[in-house]
Scaffold this active site. Structure first.
Site, PDB file in Angstrom:
ATOM      1  N   HIS A 141      28.604  28.657   2.814  1.00 33.47           N
ATOM      2  CA  HIS A 141      30.003  28.511   2.402  1.00 33.47           C
ATOM      3  C   HIS A 141      30.302  29.231   1.088  1.00 33.47           C
ATOM      4  O   HIS A 141      31.450  29.211   0.623  1.00 33.47           O
ATOM      5  CB  HIS A 141      30.372  27.034   2.263  1.00 33.47           C
ATOM      6  N   HIS A 157      29.388  23.817  10.842  1.00 38.99           N
ATOM      7  CA  HIS A 157      30.561  24.345  10.156  1.00 38.99           C
ATOM      8  C   HIS A 157      30.526  25.874  10.135  1.00 38.99           C
ATOM      9  O   HIS A 157      29.454  26.478  10.034  1.00 38.99           O
ATOM     10  CB  HIS A 157      30.619  23.840   8.716  1.00 38.99           C
ATOM     11  N   ASP A 202      25.282  26.713  12.504  1.00 42.60           N
ATOM     12  CA  ASP A 202      25.614  25.483  11.791  1.00 42.60           C
ATOM     13  C   ASP A 202      26.841  24.819  12.421  1.00 42.60           C
ATOM     14  O   ASP A 202      27.659  25.480  13.070  1.00 42.60           O
ATOM     15  CB  ASP A 202      25.908  25.831  10.329  1.00 42.60           C
TER      16      ASP A 202
END
Length: 342
Positions: A158, A195, A193
């Site tokens: 991220h 996300h 993942d």
């Protein structure tokens, strides 16, 4: 398979984050390391300590302005009267162009996308050693190993070139890909993942030399919300080199494996020389985030399927949070991957 990890990665110990506006215990706990180490050992991995690789590999994907912020912001934050124990932003710009704030509070908002990436006195060193684990794994593969595992904690996917977010500070998967690029003309990153890997996408969005592919829970109503949609294809020279496969919530093994086959078709068309697997184990049916429903045997099948691409591979740990099966899920993936690779 060699696995890389340094004990300094465990020192980062965030206490809380905001979820739907309420303070909650931060799920990115140091205990994750013990579960993952156990899983790697059960899969037959030998655990090695990475070397200190300096800032070179990290600065290849992150701006010097951002790295300076990460290194010094905690010390600066402590000089603010009444400030929180950890660096947590309370303001975010709606545009990030033009002026750059001088204050620690302003810079925290500028460089931190959300409240899920608090910075303590240990964060900088933990994040560096996490990145160096990815560097060591990538150099091992570059030297001829068919695969290597980087137990990266804190995770990284991220993190953008100059923004932290979602428990992530340095983008370990991007760092590994850039190291592989020293000898590989083309590198693919496959993110599995729960996300979307929005930071990884952002770093390579305008580049044609690194293909980014992500399978994840549909972000229409799920973190990271603003990225990860199917129409995000790259820009400029990178147009067509980004591929997102958002999955309906609670998708299980069959749907995930079907989406993987679509991802493989795109990766084969790119014809990469090497692969980075951004391995999130939070797609598990019993993960605290509860977005997808992959089973432990499903992770074995996912590992076996990815190994079937036949590419030199760096496996970089991303998410996967505390539950009884966390270590078993890593064992299943690595065993499946190693079985097919042989």
């Amino acid at each position: 398979m060699k696995a890389f990890y340094a004990q300094e990665q465990k020192r980062h110990d965030p206490k809380a984050f905001l979820s739907s506006g309420a303070a909650q215990p931060n799920p990115e706990k140091p205990e994750r390391v013990e579960r993952l180490l156990g899983g790697a050992k059960s899969a037959g991995c030998t655990i090695e300590r990475p070397r200190d690789h300096g800032l070179g590999p990290v600065s290849a994907v992150h701006t010097p302005e951002y790295l300076d912020f990460l290194e010094h912001i905690f010390e600066r934050w402590q000089r603010i009267e009444g400030a929180s124990a950890e660096v947590i932003p309370n303001i975010h710009p709606i545009a990030r162009n033009g002026s750059y704030p001088a204050s620690a509070v302003g810079q925290a908002g500028y460089h931190m996308a959300d409240t899920a990436c608090p910075i303590s006195g240990e964060t900088w060193q933990s994040a560096l050693w996490s990145a160096w684990s990815a560097v060591e794994a990538a150099e091992t593969v570059t030297a001829g190993a068919p695969s290597a595992y980087a137990l990266c904690r804190p995770p990284g996917h991220h993190a953008f070139a100059d923004v932290a977010g979602g428990f992530c500070f340095i983008n370990n998967s991007a760092v590994a890909a850039q190291v592989l690029r020293r000898q590989a003309a083309r590198v693919a990153i496959l993110d599995v993942d729960l996300h979307h890997g929005n930071g990884t996408q952002g770093i390579f969005y305008a580049r044609p030399d690194v293909l980014t592919v992500s399978l994840h829970a549909d972000p229409v109503r799920f973190y990271p919300f603003f990225w990860g949609h199917a129409d995000e294809r790259g820009e400029g020279p990178g147009l067509g080199y980004n591929f997102n496969l958002p999955l309906p919530r609670k998708s299980a093994d069959v749907a995930f494996l079907e989406a993987l086959e679509v991802a493989f078709q795109r990766i084969r068309s790119f014809s990469p020389d090497a692969l980075v697997v951004a391995l999130g184990l939070d797609a598990f049916e019993g993960d605290p985030f509860g977005g997808l429903s992959v089973t432990t045997p499903g992770f074995s099948r996912i590992g076996e399927a990815i190994a079937g691409l036949g590419l030199p591979a760096v496996i970089v740990q991303e998410g996967g949070y505390l539950c009884d099966e966390l270590g078993d899920n890593l064992t299943a993936f690595l065993t499946g991957f190693g079985g097919k690779a042989r």
